[in-house]
Design a protein around this motif. Structure first.
Motif, PDB file in Angstrom:
ATOM      1  N   ASP A   1      -6.846  17.963   9.969  1.00 42.25           N
ATOM      2  CA  ASP A   1      -6.138  18.727   8.942  1.00 42.25           C
ATOM      3  C   ASP A   1      -5.103  17.893   8.192  1.00 42.25           C
ATOM      4  O   ASP A   1      -4.779  18.174   7.043  1.00 42.25           O
ATOM      5  CB  ASP A   1      -5.530  20.018   9.499  1.00 42.25           C
ATOM      6  N   LEU A   2      -4.592  16.830   8.805  1.00 41.28           N
ATOM      7  CA  LEU A   2      -3.722  15.889   8.092  1.00 41.28           C
ATOM      8  C   LEU A   2      -4.558  15.037   7.148  1.00 41.28           C
ATOM      9  O   LEU A   2      -4.246  14.895   5.968  1.00 41.28           O
ATOM     10  CB  LEU A   2      -2.966  14.996   9.075  1.00 41.28           C
ATOM     11  N   LEU A   3      -5.640  14.480   7.655  1.00 40.20           N
ATOM     12  CA  LEU A   3      -6.502  13.615   6.843  1.00 40.20           C
ATOM     13  C   LEU A   3      -7.144  14.370   5.684  1.00 40.20           C
ATOM     14  O   LEU A   3      -7.419  13.794   4.636  1.00 40.20           O
ATOM     15  CB  LEU A   3      -7.563  12.960   7.724  1.00 40.20           C
ATOM     16  N   ALA A   4      -7.335  15.675   5.837  1.00 41.39           N
ATOM     17  CA  ALA A   4      -7.915  16.495   4.774  1.00 41.39           C
ATOM     18  C   ALA A   4      -6.989  16.594   3.560  1.00 41.39           C
ATOM     19  O   ALA A   4      -7.434  16.945   2.466  1.00 41.39           O
ATOM     20  CB  ALA A   4      -8.241  17.884   5.295  1.00 41.39           C
ATOM     21  N   GLN A   5      -5.718  16.258   3.737  1.00 44.52           N
ATOM     22  CA  GLN A   5      -4.765  16.285   2.626  1.00 44.52           C
ATOM     23  C   GLN A   5      -4.911  15.071   1.706  1.00 44.52           C
ATOM     24  O   GLN A   5      -4.371  15.060   0.605  1.00 44.52           O
ATOM     25  CB  GLN A   5      -3.331  16.338   3.169  1.00 44.52           C
ATOM     26  N   ILE A   6      -5.638  14.074   2.143  1.00 45.85           N
ATOM     27  CA  ILE A   6      -5.856  12.876   1.327  1.00 45.85           C
ATOM     28  C   ILE A   6      -6.879  13.210   0.247  1.00 45.85           C
ATOM     29  O   ILE A   6      -7.941  13.755   0.544  1.00 45.85           O
ATOM     30  CB  ILE A   6      -6.377  11.704   2.198  1.00 45.85           C
ATOM     31  N   PRO A   7      -6.580  12.895  -1.017  1.00 40.48           N
ATOM     32  CA  PRO A   7      -7.559  13.147  -2.085  1.00 40.48           C
ATOM     33  C   PRO A   7      -8.896  12.460  -1.776  1.00 40.48           C
ATOM     34  O   PRO A   7      -8.929  11.361  -1.214  1.00 40.48           O
ATOM     35  CB  PRO A   7      -6.901  12.533  -3.323  1.00 40.48           C
ATOM     36  N   LEU A   8      -9.991  13.118  -2.111  1.00 43.97           N
ATOM     37  CA  LEU A   8     -11.330  12.609  -1.789  1.00 43.97           C
ATOM     38  C   LEU A   8     -11.532  11.153  -2.186  1.00 43.97           C
ATOM     39  O   LEU A   8     -12.107  10.371  -1.431  1.00 43.97           O
ATOM     40  CB  LEU A   8     -12.401  13.477  -2.459  1.00 43.97           C
ATOM     41  N   ALA A   9     -11.080  10.775  -3.358  1.00 42.84           N
ATOM     42  CA  ALA A   9     -11.291   9.409  -3.846  1.00 42.84           C
ATOM     43  C   ALA A   9     -10.571   8.364  -3.002  1.00 42.84           C
ATOM     44  O   ALA A   9     -10.934   7.187  -3.036  1.00 42.84           O
ATOM     45  CB  ALA A   9     -10.840   9.296  -5.299  1.00 42.84           C
ATOM     46  N   GLN A  10      -9.563   8.772  -2.225  1.00 42.44           N
ATOM     47  CA  GLN A  10      -8.791   7.823  -1.426  1.00 42.44           C
ATOM     48  C   GLN A  10      -9.113   7.867   0.063  1.00 42.44           C
ATOM     49  O   GLN A  10      -8.585   7.058   0.818  1.00 42.44           O
ATOM     50  CB  GLN A  10      -7.300   8.075  -1.647  1.00 42.44           C
ATOM     51  N   ARG A  11      -9.961   8.783   0.476  1.00 41.15           N
ATOM     52  CA  ARG A  11     -10.288   8.869   1.910  1.00 41.15           C
ATOM     53  C   ARG A  11     -10.990   7.608   2.379  1.00 41.15           C
ATOM     54  O   ARG A  11     -11.854   7.080   1.699  1.00 41.15           O
ATOM     55  CB  ARG A  11     -11.150  10.100   2.188  1.00 41.15           C
ATOM     56  N   ARG A  12     -10.558   7.149   3.538  1.00 46.17           N
ATOM     57  CA  ARG A  12     -11.058   5.917   4.163  1.00 46.17           C
ATOM     58  C   ARG A  12     -10.718   4.668   3.350  1.00 46.17           C
ATOM     59  O   ARG A  12     -11.264   3.603   3.568  1.00 46.17           O
ATOM     60  CB  ARG A  12     -12.549   5.989   4.438  1.00 46.17           C
ATOM     61  N   LYS A  13      -9.790   4.828   2.384  1.00 39.98           N
ATOM     62  CA  LYS A  13      -9.358   3.702   1.561  1.00 39.98           C
ATOM     63  C   LYS A  13      -7.848   3.555   1.540  1.00 39.98           C
ATOM     64  O   LYS A  13      -7.347   2.540   1.076  1.00 39.98           O
ATOM     65  CB  LYS A  13      -9.869   3.876   0.124  1.00 39.98           C
TER      66      LYS A  13
ATOM     67  N   MET B   1       0.829  -1.181   0.000  1.00 35.61           N
ATOM     68  CA  MET B   1       0.000   0.000   0.000  1.00 35.61           C
ATOM     69  C   MET B   1       0.875   1.247   0.000  1.00 35.61           C
ATOM     70  O   MET B   1       1.943   1.246   0.559  1.00 35.61           O
ATOM     71  CB  MET B   1      -0.898   0.020   1.228  1.00 35.61           C
ATOM     72  N   VAL B   2       0.351   2.292  -0.595  1.00 34.52           N
ATOM     73  CA  VAL B   2       1.111   3.544  -0.657  1.00 34.52           C
ATOM     74  C   VAL B   2       0.366   4.668   0.049  1.00 34.52           C
ATOM     75  O   VAL B   2      -0.856   4.683   0.125  1.00 34.52           O
ATOM     76  CB  VAL B   2       1.428   3.968  -2.110  1.00 34.52           C
ATOM     77  N   CYS B   3       1.148   5.610   0.551  1.00 36.88           N
ATOM     78  CA  CYS B   3       0.604   6.780   1.222  1.00 36.88           C
ATOM     79  C   CYS B   3      -0.056   7.684   0.179  1.00 36.88           C
ATOM     80  O   CYS B   3       0.555   7.994  -0.841  1.00 36.88           O
ATOM     81  CB  CYS B   3       1.737   7.523   1.925  1.00 36.88           C
ATOM     82  N   PRO B   4      -1.291   8.127   0.422  1.00 37.77           N
ATOM     83  CA  PRO B   4      -1.975   8.986  -0.538  1.00 37.77           C
ATOM     84  C   PRO B   4      -1.434  10.418  -0.566  1.00 37.77           C
ATOM     85  O   PRO B   4      -1.777  11.190  -1.448  1.00 37.77           O
ATOM     86  CB  PRO B   4      -3.422   8.967  -0.058  1.00 37.77           C
ATOM     87  N   ILE B   5      -0.566  10.753   0.368  1.00 37.73           N
ATOM     88  CA  ILE B   5      -0.003  12.101   0.415  1.00 37.73           C
ATOM     89  C   ILE B   5       1.338  12.166  -0.322  1.00 37.73           C
ATOM     90  O   ILE B   5       1.537  13.011  -1.171  1.00 37.73           O
ATOM     91  CB  ILE B   5       0.129  12.597   1.866  1.00 37.73           C
ATOM     92  N   CYS B   6       2.247  11.230  -0.015  1.00 33.60           N
ATOM     93  CA  CYS B   6       3.587  11.294  -0.617  1.00 33.60           C
ATOM     94  C   CYS B   6       3.832  10.232  -1.687  1.00 33.60           C
ATOM     95  O   CYS B   6       4.792  10.331  -2.427  1.00 33.60           O
ATOM     96  CB  CYS B   6       4.657  11.206   0.464  1.00 33.60           C
ATOM     97  N   GLY B   7       2.996   9.207  -1.726  1.00 27.98           N
ATOM     98  CA  GLY B   7       3.156   8.156  -2.728  1.00 27.98           C
ATOM     99  C   GLY B   7       4.159   7.068  -2.365  1.00 27.98           C
ATOM    100  O   GLY B   7       4.378   6.137  -3.124  1.00 27.98           O
ATOM    101  N   GLU B   8       4.772   7.179  -1.189  1.00 23.73           N
ATOM    102  CA  GLU B   8       5.713   6.157  -0.727  1.00 23.73           C
ATOM    103  C   GLU B   8       4.946   5.033  -0.024  1.00 23.73           C
ATOM    104  O   GLU B   8       3.781   5.188   0.333  1.00 23.73           O
ATOM    105  CB  GLU B   8       6.722   6.778   0.246  1.00 23.73           C
ATOM    106  N   GLY B   9       5.599   3.919   0.206  1.00 21.75           N
ATOM    107  CA  GLY B   9       4.975   2.814   0.925  1.00 21.75           C
ATOM    108  C   GLY B   9       4.582   3.240   2.324  1.00 21.75           C
ATOM    109  O   GLY B   9       5.319   3.972   2.979  1.00 21.75           O
ATOM    110  N   ASN B  10       3.405   2.794   2.784  1.00 22.08           N
ATOM    111  CA  ASN B  10       2.963   3.230   4.112  1.00 22.08           C
ATOM    112  C   ASN B  10       3.199   2.191   5.202  1.00 22.08           C
ATOM    113  O   ASN B  10       2.933   2.446   6.356  1.00 22.08           O
ATOM    114  CB  ASN B  10       1.490   3.657   4.092  1.00 22.08           C
TER     115      ASN B  10
END
Length: 66
Positions: A36-48, A1-10
């Motif tokens: 405010d951290l979670l708000a940085q996740i693109p909408l399509a990836q939130r909770r995913k 899995m990758v981080c939705p913010i930086c694209g690196e492995g989470n």
């Protein structure tokens, strides 16, 4: 899995196919996931998708400096 913010492995143990009896790094009570951290996740990836440890800690450090 990758981080939705930086694209690196989470390194998420909870979503991976690794040993689910282990506790994931995100269960560490010293690491927080404020809105405010979670708000940085693109909408399509939130909770995913899970934020990586590096992004979570960097966000915490930036909040403490301000």
């Amino acid at each position: 899995m990758v981080c939705p913010i930086c694209g690196e492995g989470n390194a998420c143990v909870n979503l991976g196919n690794k040993d689910v009896s282990r506790s994931c790094w995100c269960n560490d009570p010293s690491i927080t996931f404020p809105e405010d951290l979670l708000a940085q996740i693109p909408l399509a990836q939130r909770r995913k998708a899970c934020v990586c440890r590096s992004c979570a800690l960097k966000h915490q450090e930036n909040k403490q400096v301000k």
